[in-house]
Design a protein around this motif. Structure first.
Motif, PDB file in Angstrom:
ATOM      1  N   PHE A   1      11.563   1.483  18.461  1.00  0.00           N
ATOM      2  CA  PHE A   1      12.678   1.607  17.520  1.00  0.00           C
ATOM      3  C   PHE A   1      12.174   1.981  16.130  1.00  0.00           C
ATOM      4  CE2 PHE A   1      15.231  -0.327  14.150  1.00  0.00           C
ATOM      5  CZ  PHE A   1      16.456   0.301  14.374  1.00  0.00           C
ATOM      6  N   VAL A   2      11.169   1.265  15.645  1.00  0.00           N
ATOM      7  CA  VAL A   2      10.677   1.492  14.288  1.00  0.00           C
ATOM      8  C   VAL A   2      10.036   2.872  14.158  1.00  0.00           C
ATOM      9  CG1 VAL A   2       9.051   0.707  12.528  1.00  0.00           C
ATOM     10  CG2 VAL A   2      10.376  -0.963  13.836  1.00  0.00           C
ATOM     11  N   SER A   3       9.301   3.302  15.179  1.00  0.00           N
ATOM     12  CA  SER A   3       8.639   4.603  15.118  1.00  0.00           C
ATOM     13  C   SER A   3       9.637   5.744  14.975  1.00  0.00           C
ATOM     14  CB  SER A   3       7.778   4.822  16.370  1.00  0.00           C
ATOM     15  OG  SER A   3       6.601   4.047  16.295  1.00  0.00           O
ATOM     16  N   THR A   4      10.838   5.526  15.435  1.00  0.00           N
ATOM     17  CA  THR A   4      11.871   6.551  15.307  1.00  0.00           C
ATOM     18  C   THR A   4      12.131   6.885  13.846  1.00  0.00           C
ATOM     19  OG1 THR A   4      12.906   5.770  17.357  1.00  0.00           O
ATOM     20  CG2 THR A   4      14.258   7.135  15.911  1.00  0.00           C
TER      21      THR A   4
ATOM     22  N   ASP B   1       3.623   8.594  11.936  1.00  0.00           N
ATOM     23  CA  ASP B   1       3.025   8.076  13.154  1.00  0.00           C
ATOM     24  C   ASP B   1       1.956   9.035  13.676  1.00  0.00           C
ATOM     25  OD1 ASP B   1       3.789   5.553  13.979  1.00  0.00           O
ATOM     26  OD2 ASP B   1       5.711   6.227  14.757  1.00  0.00           O
ATOM     27  N   LEU B   2       0.962   8.465  14.358  1.00  0.00           N
ATOM     28  CA  LEU B   2      -0.042   9.293  15.007  1.00  0.00           C
ATOM     29  C   LEU B   2       0.613  10.119  16.110  1.00  0.00           C
ATOM     30  CD1 LEU B   2      -2.914   6.642  15.360  1.00  0.00           C
ATOM     31  CD2 LEU B   2      -2.736   8.463  13.657  1.00  0.00           C
ATOM     32  N   LEU B   3       0.202  11.373  16.232  1.00  0.00           N
ATOM     33  CA  LEU B   3       0.773  12.281  17.224  1.00  0.00           C
ATOM     34  C   LEU B   3      -0.297  12.730  18.206  1.00  0.00           C
ATOM     35  CD1 LEU B   3       2.894  14.639  14.904  1.00  0.00           C
ATOM     36  CD2 LEU B   3       3.716  12.667  16.209  1.00  0.00           C
ATOM     37  N   ILE B   4       0.099  12.986  19.441  1.00  0.00           N
ATOM     38  CA  ILE B   4      -0.779  13.568  20.438  1.00  0.00           C
ATOM     39  C   ILE B   4       0.046  14.579  21.220  1.00  0.00           C
ATOM     40  CG2 ILE B   4      -0.342  11.668  22.073  1.00  0.00           C
ATOM     41  CD1 ILE B   4      -3.232  12.149  23.109  1.00  0.00           C
TER      42      ILE B   4
ATOM     43  N   ASN C   1       0.812  -1.218   0.000  1.00  0.00           N
ATOM     44  CA  ASN C   1       0.000   0.000   0.000  1.00  0.00           C
ATOM     45  C   ASN C   1       0.844   1.267   0.000  1.00  0.00           C
ATOM     46  OD1 ASN C   1      -2.394  -1.381  -0.046  1.00  0.00           O
ATOM     47  ND2 ASN C   1      -2.955  -0.966   2.072  1.00  0.00           N
ATOM     48  N   GLY C   2       2.154   1.124   0.259  1.00  0.00           N
ATOM     49  CA  GLY C   2       3.007   2.310   0.329  1.00  0.00           C
ATOM     50  C   GLY C   2       2.706   3.157   1.543  1.00  0.00           C
ATOM     51  N   GLU C   3       2.520   2.502   2.690  1.00  0.00           N
ATOM     52  CA  GLU C   3       2.211   3.202   3.934  1.00  0.00           C
ATOM     53  C   GLU C   3       3.119   2.677   5.036  1.00  0.00           C
ATOM     54  OE1 GLU C   3      -1.876   2.247   4.593  1.00  0.00           O
ATOM     55  OE2 GLU C   3      -1.474   0.113   4.881  1.00  0.00           O
ATOM     56  N   VAL C   4       3.001   3.261   6.229  1.00  0.00           N
ATOM     57  CA  VAL C   4       3.898   2.926   7.336  1.00  0.00           C
ATOM     58  C   VAL C   4       5.345   3.129   6.874  1.00  0.00           C
ATOM     59  CG1 VAL C   4       4.430   1.217   9.136  1.00  0.00           C
ATOM     60  CG2 VAL C   4       2.177   1.229   8.107  1.00  0.00           C
ATOM     61  N   HIS C   5       5.559   4.208   6.158  1.00  0.00           N
ATOM     62  CA  HIS C   5       6.861   4.469   5.553  1.00  0.00           C
ATOM     63  C   HIS C   5       7.756   5.290   6.472  1.00  0.00           C
ATOM     64  CE1 HIS C   5       3.986   7.620   4.585  1.00  0.00           C
ATOM     65  NE2 HIS C   5       5.007   8.479   4.552  1.00  0.00           N
ATOM     66  N   GLY C   6       9.032   5.265   6.132  1.00  0.00           N
ATOM     67  CA  GLY C   6      10.009   6.007   6.913  1.00  0.00           C
ATOM     68  C   GLY C   6      10.329   7.356   6.298  1.00  0.00           C
TER      69      GLY C   6
ATOM     70  N   GLY D   1       1.942  16.663  19.996  1.00  0.00           N
ATOM     71  CA  GLY D   1       3.246  16.753  19.361  1.00  0.00           C
ATOM     72  C   GLY D   1       4.178  15.600  19.664  1.00  0.00           C
ATOM     73  N   ILE D   2       3.711  14.621  20.423  1.00  0.00           N
ATOM     74  CA  ILE D   2       4.534  13.465  20.792  1.00  0.00           C
ATOM     75  C   ILE D   2       4.032  12.250  20.035  1.00  0.00           C
ATOM     76  CG2 ILE D   2       5.335  11.994  22.689  1.00  0.00           C
ATOM     77  CD1 ILE D   2       4.752  14.314  24.586  1.00  0.00           C
ATOM     78  N   ARG D   3       4.951  11.422  19.566  1.00  0.00           N
ATOM     79  CA  ARG D   3       4.548  10.199  18.874  1.00  0.00           C
ATOM     80  C   ARG D   3       3.727   9.327  19.823  1.00  0.00           C
ATOM     81  NH1 ARG D   3       7.569   8.956  14.163  1.00  0.00           N
ATOM     82  NH2 ARG D   3       9.253  10.438  13.777  1.00  0.00           N
ATOM     83  N   LEU D   4       2.495   9.022  19.424  1.00  0.00           N
ATOM     84  CA  LEU D   4       1.620   8.216  20.267  1.00  0.00           C
ATOM     85  C   LEU D   4       2.201   6.835  20.574  1.00  0.00           C
ATOM     86  CD1 LEU D   4      -1.061   8.150  21.762  1.00  0.00           C
ATOM     87  CD2 LEU D   4      -2.160   7.386  19.648  1.00  0.00           C
ATOM     88  N   PRO D   5       2.867   6.162  19.600  1.00  0.00           N
ATOM     89  CA  PRO D   5       3.448   4.856  19.913  1.00  0.00           C
ATOM     90  C   PRO D   5       4.469   4.899  21.045  1.00  0.00           C
ATOM     91  CG  PRO D   5       3.295   5.136  17.554  1.00  0.00           C
ATOM     92  CD  PRO D   5       2.964   6.468  18.160  1.00  0.00           C
TER      93      PRO D   5
END
Length: 299
Positions: A248-251, A256-259, A139-144, A261-265
């Motif tokens: 690690f991956v979210s870095t 990523d979803l934010l709340i 799908n070309g998503e969850v990309h870095g 301004g902080i990465r929710l994961p």
């Protein structure tokens, strides 16, 4: 790289959907081969099938609701698109919560030990997460982020600020940033990754997670499961393992979803680790050692 495997007339088999089907089938196979769960009384194929169906449905609902809640503005213009899960938009943390709620419902309805069921489920779940990331790749998503992003920027969490500055630089100034890794992927323009970063090589964050999920599954299922901990401990180990993997991956992820301004994961992973540490302490109590059903009344 395309979202579907093949098309026949108006029908198309989407790779994203196929990965979920494969995850369910492989998950069933793994669960049926679980000798630890069998010793604890989960040895009926129908029980495993019904439990798997319950948790995958509740997991899908939870994954979609979680994603839609935090991306609600994207669905206001077309509310029906909320139901287009084959196009992506499932959050794994919501899936875990939804699946757990389904497991609670199933265990209570069938008067079974909830933690025996979840211990059986975490291995198939982690393997399913491994397969699911290939659907994200299609799908070309969850990309870095772009592969020329300095590591100092990636690990500082200030990519968005740097990216704005980078886009305002001259071509000569941009040239100072060299591609750091040779395995960056360029995604089609009609994908989320391609539309956000046209014709640029990106960190394949979804493949990073797929690789780590497979390693995690191998360690969890072929090492920790053999320890035959009290029910619940294996589920807590899964929470810790996936929290570390996702942090690690979210870095490296760009969307990523934010709340606030902080990465929710990041926030969810911290909660998962705290809950898991407390859970391991609780479930490891000798008094919680599993007793076969026929002896449960003597506890």
């Amino acid at each position: 790289m395309r979202p579907y495997l093949f098309k026949i007339g108006g029908f198309e088999l989407r790779i994203y959907s196929l990965m979920y089907i494969l995850a369910f089938l492989f998950g069933m196979f793994i669960a049926l081969s679980d000798d630890v769960a069998e010793k604890r009384g989960v040895n009926d194929r129908k029980i495993i099938e019904d439990f798997a169906f319950t948790t995958i449905v509740s997991g899908l609902i939870g994954a979609r609701l979680y994603y839609v809640i935090f991306k609600f503005a994207d669905y206001i213009g077309n509310p029906l698109s909320i139901f287009y899960i084959w196009e992506g938009g499932l959050a794994i943390h919501g899936g875990i919560i939804g699946a757990f709620i389904g497991a609670c419902f199933y265990a209570k309805k069938n008067k079974m030990n909830l933690w025996v069921l979840t211990d059986m489920a975490v291995g198939p779940l982690l393997f399913g997460q491994f397969l699911g990331r290939f659907g994200n790749l299609a799908n070309g998503e969850v990309h870095g982020v772009p592969t020329f992003t300095p590591l100092s920027i990636i690990f500082s969490g200030k990519f968005n600020e740097w990216w704005i500055k980078y886009q305002s630089m001259s071509t000569t100034a941009q040239a100072q940033f060299k591609q750091l890794v040779p395995w960056g992927l360029v995604f089609p323009l009609n994908t989320p990754a391609g539309s956000e970063f046209p014709n640029l090589p990106l960190h394949p964050a979804m493949l990073y997670e797929a690789f780590l999920n497979l390693i995690g599954f191998t360690i969890l299922w072929f090492y920790f499961r053999k320890k035959e901990y009290n029910p619940g401990v294996l589920s807590m180990i899964y929470l810790i393992m996936y929290a570390i993997i996702r942090t690690f991956v979210s870095t490296f992820r760009a969307e990523d979803l934010l709340i606030f301004g902080i990465r929710l994961p990041y926030l969810i992973s911290i909660v998962m680790i705290i809950v898991a540490i407390i859970g391991i302490k609780f479930f490891s109590n000798p008094e919680r050692k599993f007793v076969p059903a026929k002896n449960e009344e003597k506890q």
